[in-house]
Design a protein around this motif. Structure first.
Motif, mmCIF file in Angstrom:
data_model
loop_
_atom_site.group_PDB
_atom_site.id
_atom_site.type_symbol
_atom_site.label_atom_id
_atom_site.label_comp_id
_atom_site.label_asym_id
_atom_site.label_seq_id
_atom_site.Cartn_x
_atom_site.Cartn_y
_atom_site.Cartn_z
ATOM 1 N N GLY A 174 1.474 -23.940 -2.742
ATOM 2 C CA GLY A 174 0.734 -22.889 -2.031
ATOM 3 C C GLY A 174 1.590 -22.228 -0.973
ATOM 4 N N SER A 175 1.213 -21.024 -0.592
ATOM 5 C CA SER A 175 1.895 -20.309 0.482
ATOM 6 C C SER A 175 1.260 -20.715 1.812
ATOM 7 N N GLU A 176 2.092 -21.056 2.783
ATOM 8 C CA GLU A 176 1.558 -21.522 4.060
ATOM 9 C C GLU A 176 0.895 -20.399 4.854
ATOM 10 N N ARG A 177 1.301 -19.165 4.632
ATOM 11 C CA ARG A 177 0.699 -18.027 5.325
ATOM 12 C C ARG A 177 1.017 -16.770 4.538
ATOM 13 N N VAL A 178 0.476 -15.662 4.973
ATOM 14 C CA VAL A 178 0.801 -14.343 4.427
ATOM 15 C C VAL A 178 1.522 -13.559 5.513
ATOM 16 N N LEU A 179 2.713 -13.108 5.197
ATOM 17 C CA LEU A 179 3.485 -12.299 6.144
ATOM 18 C C LEU A 179 3.119 -10.831 5.923
ATOM 19 N N THR A 180 2.898 -10.124 7.016
ATOM 20 C CA THR A 180 2.529 -8.710 6.938
ATOM 21 C C THR A 180 3.472 -7.886 7.795
ATOM 22 N N THR A 181 3.944 -6.781 7.246
ATOM 23 C CA THR A 181 4.781 -5.831 7.983
ATOM 24 C C THR A 181 4.515 -4.448 7.412
ATOM 25 N N THR A 182 5.131 -3.447 7.990
ATOM 26 C CA THR A 182 4.933 -2.068 7.535
ATOM 27 C C THR A 182 6.278 -1.425 7.214
ATOM 28 N N LEU A 183 6.368 -0.857 6.023
ATOM 29 C CA LEU A 183 7.570 -0.129 5.638
ATOM 30 C C LEU A 183 7.493 1.293 6.153
ATOM 31 N N ARG A 184 8.649 1.820 6.565
ATOM 32 C CA ARG A 184 8.761 3.206 6.992
ATOM 33 C C ARG A 184 9.464 4.017 5.904
ATOM 34 N N GLU A 218 26.739 -20.047 -13.793
ATOM 35 C CA GLU A 218 25.934 -18.944 -14.290
ATOM 36 C C GLU A 218 24.453 -19.285 -14.237
ATOM 37 N N ASP A 219 23.652 -18.278 -13.950
ATOM 38 C CA ASP A 219 22.204 -18.452 -13.913
ATOM 39 C C ASP A 219 21.559 -17.107 -14.249
ATOM 40 N N ASP A 220 20.303 -17.172 -14.681
ATOM 41 C CA ASP A 220 19.563 -15.927 -14.876
ATOM 42 C C ASP A 220 19.476 -15.198 -13.535
ATOM 43 N N THR A 221 19.504 -13.879 -13.604
ATOM 44 C CA THR A 221 19.506 -13.083 -12.372
ATOM 45 C C THR A 221 18.514 -11.946 -12.477
ATOM 46 N N LEU A 222 17.713 -11.806 -11.432
ATOM 47 C CA LEU A 222 16.749 -10.714 -11.364
ATOM 48 C C LEU A 222 16.815 -10.088 -9.975
ATOM 49 N N ALA A 223 16.921 -8.765 -9.945
ATOM 50 C CA ALA A 223 16.888 -8.028 -8.679
ATOM 51 C C ALA A 223 15.937 -6.846 -8.845
ATOM 52 N N LEU A 224 15.017 -6.704 -7.902
ATOM 53 C CA LEU A 224 14.022 -5.635 -7.952
ATOM 54 C C LEU A 224 14.040 -4.889 -6.625
ATOM 55 N N ALA A 225 14.120 -3.571 -6.702
ATOM 56 C CA ALA A 225 14.181 -2.744 -5.498
ATOM 57 C C ALA A 225 12.942 -1.868 -5.398
ATOM 58 N N VAL A 226 12.420 -1.781 -4.179
ATOM 59 C CA VAL A 226 11.278 -0.911 -3.897
ATOM 60 C C VAL A 226 11.640 -0.059 -2.681
ATOM 61 N N ARG A 227 11.570 1.251 -2.850
ATOM 62 C CA ARG A 227 11.816 2.151 -1.708
ATOM 63 C C ARG A 227 10.506 2.867 -1.371
ATOM 64 N N PHE A 228 10.155 2.804 -0.095
ATOM 65 C CA PHE A 228 8.914 3.456 0.341
ATOM 66 C C PHE A 228 9.192 4.883 0.755
ATOM 67 N N ASP A 250 0.861 -1.186 0.000
ATOM 68 C CA ASP A 250 0.000 0.000 0.000
ATOM 69 C C ASP A 250 0.895 1.233 0.000
ATOM 70 N N PRO A 251 0.917 1.999 -1.096
ATOM 71 C CA PRO A 251 1.814 3.162 -1.155
ATOM 72 C C PRO A 251 1.419 4.290 -0.222
ATOM 73 N N ALA A 252 0.208 4.243 0.300
ATOM 74 C CA ALA A 252 -0.237 5.297 1.220
ATOM 75 C C ALA A 252 0.222 5.045 2.644
ATOM 76 N N THR A 253 0.251 3.764 3.053
ATOM 77 C CA THR A 253 0.559 3.433 4.452
ATOM 78 C C THR A 253 1.868 2.665 4.621
ATOM 79 N N GLY A 254 2.393 2.068 3.539
ATOM 80 C CA GLY A 254 3.589 1.246 3.642
ATOM 81 C C GLY A 254 3.309 -0.174 4.085
ATOM 82 N N ARG A 255 2.044 -0.549 4.187
ATOM 83 C CA ARG A 255 1.698 -1.911 4.605
ATOM 84 C C ARG A 255 2.101 -2.891 3.513
ATOM 85 N N LEU A 256 2.884 -3.908 3.887
ATOM 86 C CA LEU A 256 3.425 -4.899 2.946
ATOM 87 C C LEU A 256 2.922 -6.283 3.322
ATOM 88 N N SER A 257 2.425 -7.030 2.333
ATOM 89 C CA SER A 257 2.008 -8.422 2.531
ATOM 90 C C SER A 257 2.763 -9.280 1.529
#
Length: 313
Positions: free
Chosen positions: A232-242, A298-308, A191-198
């Motif tokens: 399947g995912s065993e759970r959903v992890l939730t935290t908040t970005l600052r 060697e392997d394919d490589t992907l890195a993605l960055a998100v800054r809140f 959520d870009p308004a609150t920083g809530r991450l799941s």
């Protein structure tokens, strides 16, 4: 009794000399003939060597031309595949409150496409959805698998399915059509308004969160990917970005380029902390460059960055 014929004095010696001279002349003629044949053979040998040199030079030139043409074809093929893969990747996403950047590198220049893929888009409620997929294998086949998975995930997310159910639902949808599909995936809602991450996970490496103050943590979520037993995912992890927190999502080519994945994770933490104050668009590439030194496989490589960031900034 008839008288014996008279023999001239010196006659035998003269005849011998004549015979010797004839033999000498014959020998000289044979020698001259042999020398002529030798000269002819030497000349023929020189001609053959010259022709062979010209032939070898021509063959070498042909090989050089073929190598140059093959290299041109490989480069053109690589550019075509890279352009195709770039066209298949999502467009840049601009969202108030977030900075996003991505870096991708194939396993080698000969296989510019691979199974590492990402997707990002905004849901109707304004939440940003991010998918990271690592399909089994390399090349076009794995690219197709990754695209199939990302498209299924996108459809389910836009239909409003809960984040925790999407991994299993993706497997349910794809399994009847292709039993060979196998991929790990990491799903994020932010959520870009609150920083809530799941986060939901299917056999994928955990996301890395680096706080603005340098504190770091791997956001571990257990789960099994598409094509795995009991997906399947065993759970959903939730935290908040600052504000100014940095989130790194990646594929295992980033941390498993050496023998010990744990050591790779430690290097990732150190590298992400080192570059956390860099402009967001520079972070994924800088991390990848540092992480992929002394690569053992060697392997394919992907890195993605998100800054809140707060929307007001």
């Amino acid at each position: 009794v008839l008288p014996r014929p008279a023999v001239e004095p010196g006659a035998p010696a003269t005849a011998a000399r004549r015979n010797g001279d004839a033999d000498l002349l014959l020998l000289e003629e044979e020698l001259r003939a042999a020398l002529a044949r030798a000269d002819a053979l030497a000349d023929e040998h020189r001609k053959l060597k010259h022709e062979l040199a010209e032939t070898n030079s021509g063959v070498l030139a042909l090989y050089v031309q073929l190598e140059e043409r093959d290299e041109e074809l490989r480069k053109a093929h690589g550019r075509t595949l890279r352009a195709l893969e770039d066209a298949l990747r999502p467009r840049p996403l601009h969202v108030d409150g977030l900075d996003l950047a991505v870096h991708y590198a194939p396993a080698s220049d000969d296989t510019p496409t691979g199974g590492d893929l990402y997707d990002w888009f905004t849901l109707p409620d304004g939440t940003v959805h991010i998918t990271i997929v690592d399909a089994l294998g390399h090349g076009i086949t794995s690219t197709r698998t990754a695209l199939t998975v990302t498209h299924a995930v996108r459809t389910l997310a836009l239909e409003g399915h809960p984040l925790g159910s999407i991994v299993a639902r993706t497997d349910d949808i794809l399994a009847p059509f292709d039993q060979s599909v196998m991929a790990t995936l990491l799903l994020a809602h932010l959520d870009p308004a609150t920083g809530r991450l799941s986060l939901a996970n299917g056999s994928h490496p955990p996301a890395l969160l680096v706080r603005a103050d340098g504190e770091d943590t791997f956001l571990e979520v257990r789960g099994r990917g598409v094509g795995f037993p009991l997906p399947g995912s065993e759970r959903v992890l939730t935290t908040t970005l600052r504000p100014d927190d940095l989130l790194i999502l990646y594929t295992d080519g980033l941390t498993e380029s050496r023998r010990d994945p744990r050591e790779g994770e430690q290097r990732l933490v150190a590298t992400a902390r080192r570059y956390r104050t860099r402009p967001t668009q520079d972070v994924p590439g800088a991390i990848a460059r540092d992480m992929l030194t002394d690569v053992l496989h060697e392997d394919d490589t992907l890195a993605l960055a998100v800054r809140f960031r707060s929307p007001a900034r």
